[in-house]
Design a protein around this motif. Structure first.
Motif, PDB file in Angstrom:
ATOM      1  N   TYR A 203      10.436   3.229   5.197  1.00 20.52           N
ATOM      2  CA  TYR A 203       9.978   2.966   3.826  1.00 20.52           C
ATOM      3  C   TYR A 203       8.908   3.967   3.396  1.00 20.52           C
ATOM      4  N   LEU A 204       8.182   4.525   4.352  1.00 20.04           N
ATOM      5  CA  LEU A 204       7.118   5.473   4.009  1.00 20.04           C
ATOM      6  C   LEU A 204       7.661   6.739   3.358  1.00 20.04           C
ATOM      7  N   ALA A 205       8.897   7.069   3.634  1.00 18.24           N
ATOM      8  CA  ALA A 205       9.483   8.296   3.069  1.00 18.24           C
ATOM      9  C   ALA A 205      10.065   8.087   1.677  1.00 18.24           C
ATOM     10  N   MET A 206      10.064   6.858   1.206  1.00 10.76           N
ATOM     11  CA  MET A 206      10.666   6.595  -0.099  1.00 10.76           C
ATOM     12  C   MET A 206       9.771   7.105  -1.226  1.00 10.76           C
ATOM     13  N   PRO A 207      10.355   7.729  -2.244  1.00  8.10           N
ATOM     14  CA  PRO A 207       9.551   8.237  -3.366  1.00  8.10           C
ATOM     15  C   PRO A 207       9.022   7.097  -4.234  1.00  8.10           C
ATOM     16  N   LEU A 208       7.894   7.341  -4.883  1.00  7.14           N
ATOM     17  CA  LEU A 208       7.338   6.341  -5.790  1.00  7.14           C
ATOM     18  C   LEU A 208       8.199   6.266  -7.045  1.00  7.14           C
ATOM     19  N   ARG A 209       8.343   5.074  -7.576  1.00  6.13           N
ATOM     20  CA  ARG A 209       9.180   4.845  -8.752  1.00  6.13           C
ATOM     21  C   ARG A 209       8.350   4.362  -9.939  1.00  6.13           C
TER      22      ARG A 209
ATOM     23  N   LEU B 198      -5.287   2.399  -7.162  1.00  4.43           N
ATOM     24  CA  LEU B 198      -3.862   2.497  -7.449  1.00  4.43           C
ATOM     25  C   LEU B 198      -3.555   3.747  -8.269  1.00  4.43           C
ATOM     26  N   ARG B 199      -4.385   4.039  -9.242  1.00  4.20           N
ATOM     27  CA  ARG B 199      -4.184   5.231 -10.066  1.00  4.20           C
ATOM     28  C   ARG B 199      -4.288   6.504  -9.211  1.00  4.20           C
ATOM     29  N   ALA B 200      -5.207   6.512  -8.244  1.00  2.52           N
ATOM     30  CA  ALA B 200      -5.369   7.679  -7.378  1.00  2.52           C
ATOM     31  C   ALA B 200      -4.168   7.877  -6.460  1.00  2.52           C
ATOM     32  N   SER B 201      -3.437   6.796  -6.185  1.00  5.97           N
ATOM     33  CA  SER B 201      -2.289   6.884  -5.291  1.00  5.97           C
ATOM     34  C   SER B 201      -0.998   7.172  -6.025  1.00  5.97           C
ATOM     35  N   LEU B 202      -1.005   7.024  -7.339  1.00  3.99           N
ATOM     36  CA  LEU B 202       0.223   7.047  -8.121  1.00  3.99           C
ATOM     37  C   LEU B 202       0.915   8.408  -8.115  1.00  3.99           C
TER      38      LEU B 202
ATOM     39  N   ALA C  38       2.448  -1.823  -2.214  1.00  2.49           N
ATOM     40  CA  ALA C  38       3.448  -0.941  -1.610  1.00  2.49           C
ATOM     41  C   ALA C  38       4.837  -1.249  -2.168  1.00  2.49           C
ATOM     42  N   CYS C  39       5.179  -2.537  -2.280  1.00  3.65           N
ATOM     43  CA  CYS C  39       6.478  -2.919  -2.837  1.00  3.65           C
ATOM     44  C   CYS C  39       6.592  -2.472  -4.289  1.00  3.65           C
ATOM     45  N   TRP C  40       5.515  -2.641  -5.043  1.00  2.00           N
ATOM     46  CA  TRP C  40       5.537  -2.270  -6.458  1.00  2.00           C
ATOM     47  C   TRP C  40       5.718  -0.756  -6.621  1.00  2.00           C
ATOM     48  N   LEU C  41       5.048   0.028  -5.808  1.00  2.00           N
ATOM     49  CA  LEU C  41       5.109   1.476  -5.934  1.00  2.00           C
ATOM     50  C   LEU C  41       6.522   2.013  -5.768  1.00  2.00           C
ATOM     51  N   ILE C  42       7.296   1.445  -4.854  1.00  2.00           N
ATOM     52  CA  ILE C  42       8.657   1.935  -4.626  1.00  2.00           C
ATOM     53  C   ILE C  42       9.708   1.008  -5.233  1.00  2.00           C
ATOM     54  N   ASP C  43       9.253  -0.045  -5.923  1.00  2.00           N
ATOM     55  CA  ASP C  43      10.148  -1.006  -6.571  1.00  2.00           C
ATOM     56  C   ASP C  43      11.189  -1.524  -5.584  1.00  2.00           C
ATOM     57  N   SER C  44      10.695  -2.003  -4.445  1.00  2.00           N
ATOM     58  CA  SER C  44      11.593  -2.477  -3.406  1.00  2.00           C
ATOM     59  C   SER C  44      10.882  -3.499  -2.536  1.00  2.00           C
ATOM     60  N   ARG C  45      11.640  -4.460  -2.071  1.00  2.00           N
ATOM     61  CA  ARG C  45      11.112  -5.362  -1.062  1.00  2.00           C
ATOM     62  C   ARG C  45      10.903  -4.588   0.230  1.00  2.00           C
ATOM     63  N   ILE C  46       9.787  -4.817   0.905  1.00  2.00           N
ATOM     64  CA  ILE C  46       9.526  -4.210   2.213  1.00  2.00           C
ATOM     65  C   ILE C  46       9.428  -5.348   3.222  1.00  2.00           C
ATOM     66  N   PRO C  47      10.482  -5.629   3.957  1.00  2.00           N
ATOM     67  CA  PRO C  47      10.444  -6.732   4.930  1.00  2.00           C
ATOM     68  C   PRO C  47       9.403  -6.465   6.008  1.00  2.00           C
ATOM     69  N   LEU C  48       8.679  -7.488   6.375  1.00  2.00           N
ATOM     70  CA  LEU C  48       7.647  -7.352   7.392  1.00  2.00           C
ATOM     71  C   LEU C  48       8.208  -7.696   8.765  1.00  2.00           C
ATOM     72  N   GLN C  49       7.905  -6.849   9.733  1.00  2.00           N
ATOM     73  CA  GLN C  49       8.270  -7.138  11.114  1.00  2.00           C
ATOM     74  C   GLN C  49       7.218  -7.999  11.787  1.00  2.00           C
ATOM     75  N   ALA C  50       5.995  -7.970  11.267  1.00  2.00           N
ATOM     76  CA  ALA C  50       4.919  -8.813  11.808  1.00  2.00           C
ATOM     77  C   ALA C  50       3.739  -8.788  10.859  1.00  2.00           C
ATOM     78  N   ALA C  51       3.046  -9.928  10.786  1.00  2.00           N
ATOM     79  CA  ALA C  51       1.758 -10.032  10.098  1.00  2.00           C
ATOM     80  C   ALA C  51       0.796 -10.639  11.112  1.00  2.00           C
ATOM     81  N   CYS C  52      -0.250  -9.908  11.459  1.00  2.00           N
ATOM     82  CA  CYS C  52      -1.140 -10.303  12.552  1.00  2.00           C
ATOM     83  C   CYS C  52      -2.552 -10.561  12.027  1.00  2.00           C
ATOM     84  N   PHE C  53      -3.207 -11.579  12.589  1.00  2.48           N
ATOM     85  CA  PHE C  53      -4.539 -11.955  12.129  1.00  2.48           C
ATOM     86  C   PHE C  53      -5.447 -12.226  13.325  1.00  2.48           C
TER      87      PHE C  53
END
Length: 350
Positions: A200-206, A84-88, A151-166
Motif C-alpha cells: 500500500y505504501l507504493a500507491m499514489p495519492l488520489r 495533512l497539507r504538508a503530506s498531500l 492513510a486510507c483517505w489519501l489513497i481512497d482505499s481501505r487498508i486492511p490491518l494485519q495487527a493493531a498493538c497496544f
C-alpha cells in the motif's frame, strides 16, 4: 438504521479531563453531543461514534487543542490539517506517511511516530515519551485510528490491518477495539503500532488541495470511516491463491483477508474481477510453468493445480491457450531454439 452505541463512555470521561486541565466547563459540549452528564457516573455505558466525533470536535475548538490535553503543550486548532497539507504533495503513501511522522515530531516530542518496513509488512509505530498517563489509552487509540483513516483517505482505499498493538492491558471495554481496528488486536505489546501490507505504501495519492479543503470541515467523520474499496484486493487474492498453502474456497480466502465471503465477492466485483477468474488465471500460470519447466506427467500437473482429473484439465487448458497440455509442452520445448534461430537471422520473421 439506528446508530449503534459501541464507543465506551470511558473515552468521554478521559476527554473531559482536558476540560478540567484548562478550567473550561464542558456542559455545552456534552449537550451538543447529546450526552447526559448523569450517564458519565455509570461505570460502563457507551455512545455512538457520531456523538464522540461531535464532542471531540467541539472540545478541540473550545480548548484550542487538537491533542485534547494529552501532551505537555497544546496543538492549536488546525495543527493536524497542516500535517495533512504538508503530506498531500507526496508521490505515494509511503512518502506521505514519512512526512507525517517527521512533521509530527515538530509539533510535540511527547510521542514519536515512525514508519518501517520488514518482510513486506509496514509498521506505523507510536512511542510514548511523555503522554499524560490518565489520558494514555485514549491518546494512543485516537492517534493510530486517525492516522489509519488519513492513510486510507489519501489513497481512497481501505487498508486492511494485519495487527493493531497496544502497550497496556486489555481494558474493560476491549470488545470495542476490533470495531475501531478491524483485524487482530494485541494488548500488552512493547509499543503501540499498526501493521499492514507494505504494498500500500507504493500507491499514489488520489487527493488534491480541493479534496482536502472539502474534507477538513468534517475530518473527524471522514478519516475514520470504513472504506469499502480495497485497491490492492485483487493482488492480495492472487498472491493467496499462488501460495502453497492457498485457501481452498471463498470462505477460507475471506477469512484470511479478514472479510466475509459476501464482502469478498462484492469488492472483487467492484474492482472488475471475480474469484473464479482469478483462480483460473493463477491455475493457468501454474500449469503453463509446470509444463514448460518440468517433465512431470500431465496427470500430476492437473492434480497439482487443482483439477480432479486429466480430462477436465485438458478441456480448461485448451480454453485458456487453444492448445492441449501436450501440444503446449511440445511447442514450449521448441520455443528456445526457434527464438535463438530468429535472433541470429537465419529464419525470416513472419
Amino acid at each position: 438504521m439506528k446508530p449503534v452505541s459501541v464507543t465506551p463512555l470511558a473515552f468521554v470521561r478521559t476527554l473531559l479531563l482536558a476540560y478540567a486541565r484548562y478550567g473550561v466547563d464542558p456542559a455545552g459540549a456534552l449537550a451538543r453531543a447529546q450526552i447526559a452528564p448523569a450517564a458519565l457516573r455509570q461505570p460502563g455505558g457507551a455512545i455512538t461514534s457520531k456523538q464522540l466525533e461531535v464532542l471531540a470536535a467541539q472540545a478541540m475548538r473550545e480548548l484550542d487543542d487538537e491533542a485534547l490535553g494529552w501532551f505537555s503543550r497544546k496543538l492549536p486548532w488546525g495543527s493536524y490539517g497542516m500535517l495533512l497539507r504538508a503530506s498531500l504533495s507526496a508521490p505515494d503513501l509511503g512518502v506521505a506517511l514519512k512526512r507525517w511522522c517527521r512533521h509530527h515530531g515538530l509539533l510535540t516530542g511527547d510521542v514519536v511516530l515512525s514508519l518501517s518496513v520488514a518482510n513486506e509488512v509496514a509498521s506505523l509505530t507510536l512511542l510514548d515519551q511523555g503522554v499524560n498517563p490518565a489520558m494514555r489509552e485514549f491518546c494512543l487509540v485516537t492517534l493510530l485510528r486517525n492516522l489509519h483513516g488519513v492513510a486510507c483517505w489519501l489513497i481512497d482505499s481501505r487498508i486492511p490491518l494485519q495487527a493493531a498493538c497496544f502497550p497496556f492491558a486489555a481494558p474493560a471495554h476491549a470488545a470495542v477495539y476490533p470495531v475501531l481496528f478491524p483485524g487482530p488486536v494485541q494488548f500488552d505489546a512493547p509499543q503501540a503500532s499498526l501493521r499492514f501490507d507494505a504494498r500500500y505504501l507504493a500507491m499514489p495519492l488520489r487527493r488534491d488541495e480541493k479534496a482536502l479543503t472539502a474534507m477538513l470541515p468534517q475530518a473527524l467523520a471522514l478519516v475514520v470511516r470504513p472504506y469499502r474499496r480495497d485497491r490492492l484486493l485483487v493482488q492480495r487474492v492472487r498472491l493467496l491463491l499462488q501460495s502453497q498453502a492457498a485457501p481452498a474456497n471463498a470462505a477460507a480466502l475471506a477469512d484470511a483477508l479478514n472479510v466475509s465471503p459476501r464482502t469478498l465477492h462484492r469488492q472483487l466485483q467492484e474492482e472488475g474481477a471475480s474469484l473464479q477468474a482469478l483462480k483460473d488465471e493463477v491455475r493457468q500460470a501454474q500449469a503453463m510453468d509446470a509444463l514448460r519447466r518440468t517433465t512431470r506427467p500431465i496427470k500430476q500437473v492437473a492434480l497439482a493445480v487443482g483439477f480432479r482429473n486429466e480430462k477436465s484439465f485438458a478441456r480448461a487448458f485448451r480454453q485458456w491457450t487453444g492448445d492441449s497440455p501436450a501440444e503446449y509442452r511440445r511447442k514450449a520445448a521448441l520455443g528456445p531454439s526457434l527464438d535463438q534461430t530468429l535472433d541470429h537471422g537465419r529464419v525470416p520473421r513472419q
